[in-house]
Design an enzyme around this catalytic site. Structure first.
Site, PDB file in Angstrom:
ATOM      1  N   HIS A  14       0.864  -1.183   0.000  1.00 56.68           N
ATOM      2  CA  HIS A  14       0.000   0.000   0.000  1.00 56.68           C
ATOM      3  C   HIS A  14       0.900   1.231   0.000  1.00 56.68           C
ATOM      4  O   HIS A  14       2.018   1.184   0.523  1.00 56.68           O
ATOM      5  CB  HIS A  14      -0.854  -0.052   1.274  1.00 56.68           C
ATOM      6  CG  HIS A  14      -1.955   0.941   1.354  1.00 56.68           C
ATOM      7  ND1 HIS A  14      -1.758   2.251   1.742  1.00 56.68           N
ATOM      8  CD2 HIS A  14      -3.282   0.815   1.124  1.00 56.68           C
ATOM      9  CE1 HIS A  14      -2.923   2.883   1.746  1.00 56.68           C
ATOM     10  NE2 HIS A  14      -3.867   2.045   1.375  1.00 56.68           N
ATOM     11  N   ASP A  50       2.165  -4.869   7.876  1.00 59.10           N
ATOM     12  CA  ASP A  50       0.948  -4.096   7.622  1.00 59.10           C
ATOM     13  C   ASP A  50      -0.220  -5.080   7.707  1.00 59.10           C
ATOM     14  O   ASP A  50      -0.446  -5.867   6.782  1.00 59.10           O
ATOM     15  CB  ASP A  50       1.034  -3.455   6.229  1.00 59.10           C
ATOM     16  CG  ASP A  50      -0.258  -2.737   5.844  1.00 59.10           C
ATOM     17  OD1 ASP A  50      -0.315  -2.190   4.727  1.00 59.10           O
ATOM     18  OD2 ASP A  50      -1.221  -2.737   6.637  1.00 59.10           O
ATOM     19  N   GLN A 103      -5.444  -5.585   6.468  1.00 61.21           N
ATOM     20  CA  GLN A 103      -6.424  -6.490   5.860  1.00 61.21           C
ATOM     21  C   GLN A 103      -6.445  -7.847   6.543  1.00 61.21           C
ATOM     22  O   GLN A 103      -7.183  -8.728   6.120  1.00 61.21           O
ATOM     23  CB  GLN A 103      -6.117  -6.675   4.365  1.00 61.21           C
ATOM     24  CG  GLN A 103      -6.165  -5.393   3.550  1.00 61.21           C
ATOM     25  CD  GLN A 103      -7.571  -4.818   3.457  1.00 61.21           C
ATOM     26  OE1 GLN A 103      -8.560  -5.503   3.696  1.00 61.21           O
ATOM     27  NE2 GLN A 103      -7.650  -3.542   3.114  1.00 61.21           N
ATOM     28  N   LYS A 144     -11.262  -0.409   9.626  1.00 63.74           N
ATOM     29  CA  LYS A 144     -11.384  -1.606   8.805  1.00 63.74           C
ATOM     30  C   LYS A 144     -11.834  -2.808   9.622  1.00 63.74           C
ATOM     31  O   LYS A 144     -12.111  -3.869   9.061  1.00 63.74           O
ATOM     32  CB  LYS A 144     -10.064  -1.921   8.100  1.00 63.74           C
ATOM     33  CG  LYS A 144      -9.701  -0.854   7.074  1.00 63.74           C
ATOM     34  CD  LYS A 144      -8.692  -1.345   6.050  1.00 63.74           C
ATOM     35  CE  LYS A 144      -8.675  -0.372   4.880  1.00 63.74           C
ATOM     36  NZ  LYS A 144      -7.484   0.367   4.630  1.00 63.74           N
ATOM     37  N   CYS A 190      -4.650   2.497  -3.885  1.00 62.40           N
ATOM     38  CA  CYS A 190      -3.407   2.883  -3.222  1.00 62.40           C
ATOM     39  C   CYS A 190      -2.296   1.873  -3.463  1.00 62.40           C
ATOM     40  O   CYS A 190      -1.509   1.588  -2.567  1.00 62.40           O
ATOM     41  CB  CYS A 190      -3.618   3.072  -1.716  1.00 62.40           C
ATOM     42  SG  CYS A 190      -4.615   4.514  -1.352  1.00 62.40           S
TER      43      CYS A 190
END
Lengths: 233, 458
Positions: free
Chosen positions: B167, B244, B247, B270, B413
């Site tokens: 991202h 990261d 998700q 999220k 992104c």
């Protein structure tokens, strides 16, 4: 002139007569003819001498012959009223796609990074030229059909116009064009707004450049290669 | 309600070689895998999607005359009533500034804020709540690591390894820091499965590597990376790993001690929490050595005119009044998710992921990015795709206008990834546990209608 009333069925695409034939130097093509809806043209006695075009929801009245010499602000009003008359968002999308098909072909030599319109979620290229009469002409292309539709509408409004008129068009006037972007948000996906801003900026730059060249002390031939004359002029 | 006419599709050859090199998206082997997975996961009489939908009031509305089908969860998730109530309750009954106040409201706000921190720590199995720093979002958390840890640990020639599928928030801060420190960024490309090449990454790790920045689950490809292995390889050369997890944390069990990650970031919005808050997990020994990122109140110990001393982590990195209500809302979201169970959520979403992939394959001339699901390769419940000759923005616009289906189009992104894939943009449908098979069915029906519509204009 016999007053006419032209009615079209809702799913077809009226208001063709709004478009100045001059706008389509290459639009006298088979594809356009194939897309013409069946028009039922009936003489209407007793009515005023107007060319009346009705869609399923609204009538737009245009004096005959007025389309050829309309100023930018008149065209803006016409365009806005056309889209406003389409209350279903999907009809606006369909209308845009129809106009996308009418967009004149884009000169591949103009597909340059500096002609990319910034800030669009899709890729849009805009080529702007100024002719020897000081009128501004545009060509555009996009990889998205809806964006092409926007470009087509905006170019119809501003092609061949005086630079001052182009620069004077505001985003607020065209807010009713919002298709696919709800409300009047300053979103980066607001293609038509980005294209409009680009058209204004490029026009201003062309005017400034032309002004500099015209006031240059060295004598230049009257038809300098810098001043590009547009097709059909 | 499906609006619009379902037009009989023209007979395109399904495997159009012009569309994608890896076009056999629906080999029989995949169908067998999908069927066997459904047999293993017993949902009971009501699916998780159906049982949780009533908790999400926003899902029960119409847009443009059609029932809303929300498939943009990778961009942001929806919030259950429990979270909304927690936020309202905070502002109605005990809103007050935290940490410094003496009075009752302030004490209660502080307690709840710190309790939210403990909940986050427990949710990701951090060893202590002081390892959780509340930030505005994951992007700010990454910037915190970049400006605080990065500026004091990177020197000319230090290498930072990333993948091209990261991202932007995981790339751009490091570009800035690399410029300031003279560090070098090295990027891992994709392998033949359209997943970051883990072997290439292993090969890139060397004595010069100081940091590996890598996503857990890709927001475009839907792929899952083996973080435990990457951490082992990185630690062997003394490098740190920043994960990261934006998700992954909302969709599966994430155990930072099990992963042994040095840093991990996620965003509240999220994972069914409010916007405006996210967090950084950092191992205690690392945070203790890091200088502050933002300066101001909260993060100081003593302030003089010519210098200041700083607080211990996590306060050291939480300058100014935090998003108190939002952090408490995040705590409520974690309670809600834990009440369902992340393993249960993950199992349900896996099945939905396979169903989505299988159904998307049926759309002619479609190209789905990322790996094909199999016994070894699991996809997240999202698919980025393109349909030949139709711009994804046009698809998304029509789906919204005509069918009330919300998907995303653009580069998500991840411009370097799209450049590598050779496209400017893609469309993306992403699911969460409150989506159902019916949502997928509706999406596919609408997509078929949309594709026919645009093809009819050509």
């Amino acid at each position: 002139m016999t007053p006419l009333s032209i009615t079209t069925t809702p799913s077809t695409l009226p208001l063709l007569c709004i478009f100045d034939k001059h706008y389509f130097p290459t639009a006298q093509d088979v594809r356009l003819n194939l897309k013409l809806p069946r028009l039922n043209i009936k003489p209407k006695s007793g009515s005023r001498n107007f060319l009346v075009v009705s869609s399923c929801s609204t009538k737009v009245q245009t004096p005959p012959g007025a389309t050829y010499k309309q100023g930018v602000s008149d065209k803006v009003k016409l365009l806005v009223s056309e889209f406003k008359s389409l209350t279903e968002p999907i009809d606006r999308v369909k209308r845009l796609l129809y106009y996308a098909a009418m967009l004149a072909p884009f000169d591949e030599s103009a597909r340059l990074p500096e002609n990319r319109v910034k800030g669009c979620a899709t890729q849009v290229w805009l080529d702007a030229r100024i002719d020897k009469n000081g009128k501004v002409w545009f060509r555009a292309d996009s990889d998205s059909e809806i964006s092409k539709g926007f470009c087509s509408c905006l170019i119809w409004v501003m092609d061949g116009a005086d630079p001052e008129e182009v620069i004077g068009v505001t985003a607020e006037e065209l807010a009713e064009l919002n298709v696919g972007v709800h409300g009047k948000v300053q979103s980066r996906v607001n293609t038509w707004q980005n294209v409009l801003i680009s058209m204004r900026d490029r026009t201003a730059a062309l005017v400034a450049e032309r002004h500099v060249k015209l006031t240059h002390p060295l004598r230049r031939p009257p038809f300098s290669s810098v001043l590009v004359s547009s097709d059909g002029i | 309600m499906v609006e619009g006419v379902f037009v009989k599709l023209p007979s395109f050859p399904f495997l159009n070689p012009a569309v994608s090199p890896s076009s056999p998206n629906c080999r029989l082997g995949f169908r067998r895998f999908s069927a066997s997975l459904s047999a293993v996961v017993k949902e009971g009489s009501v699916s998780l999607g159906h049982s949780t939908r009533p908790d999400f009031p926003i899902l029960h509305q119409e847009v443009n005359g059609s029932k809303l089908v929300y498939l943009d969860n990778a961009a942001t998730s929806q919030k259950p009533t429990a979270v909304l109530k927690a936020l309202q309750n905070y502002y109605e009954t005990y809103n007050s500034n935290v940490h410094r106040g003496i009075h009752y409201l302030s004490a209660k706000a502080t307690d709840e804020y710190e309790l939210a921190r403990k909940k986050v720590a427990a949710f990701i199995n951090a060893s202590d709540s002081t390892e959780i720093v509340f930030t505005r979002n994951a992007t700010e958390a990454i910037n915190l690591v970049a400006y605080s840890w990065g500026l004091s640990n990177l020197r000319p020639g230090s290498e930072i390894i990333l993948s091209i599928a990261e991202h932007h928030s995981a790339i751009v801060p490091w570009q800035t820091i690399a410029q300031k420190t003279g560090a070098i960024l090295r990027f891992v490309s994709l392998d033949e499965n359209e997943v970051p090449d883990v072997e290439e990454l292993r090969g890139m790790i060397s004595e010069r590597t100081e940091l590996v920045v890598v996503h857990h689950v890709s927001n475009v490809l839907g792929s899952v990376l083996p973080i435990e292995d990457i951490v082992i390889w990185a630690h062997a050369v003394g490098a740190k790993v920043l994960v990261d997890a934006c998700q992954s944390v909302p969709h599966m069990v994430v155990d930072v001690q099990g992963l042994d990650a040095d840093f991990l970031v996620a965003s509240s919005h999220k994972m069914c929490g409010p916007t405006g808050v996210g967090f950084l997990f950092g191992k205690s020994n690392l945070l203790l050595d890091m200088p502050p990122f933002l300066g101001g109140g909260e993060m100081i110990s003593d302030v003089f005119l010519d210098h200041s001393t700083y607080a211990e982590p996590p306060s050291r990195f939480e300058a100014g009044t935090p998003a108190i209500g939002e952090a408490i809302g995040l705590g409520a979201a974690i309670d809600y998710l834990s009440g369902i169970g992340m393993q249960k959520i993950h199992d349900y979403e896996m099945e939905l992921a396979n169903y989505l992939y299988e159904k998307l394959c049926s759309v002619p001339n479609i190209r789905i990015y990322g790996p094909k699901p199999s016994d070894n390769i699991h996809r997240a419940a999202l698919c980025s795709f393109n349909v030949e000759n139709i711009h994804p923005t046009d698809l998304a616009t029509f789906l919204d206008q005509q069918h009330g289906v919300a998907i995303r189009s653009g580069h998500h992104c991840a411009q370097p990834l799209h450049r590598h894939l050779g496209v400017n943009a893609s469309a993306r449908a992403s699911l969460h546990f409150y989506n159902t098979r019916e949502d997928v069915d509706e999406f596919i029906r609408s997509l078929d209608d949309t594709v026919s519509f645009f093809n009819s204009f050509k």
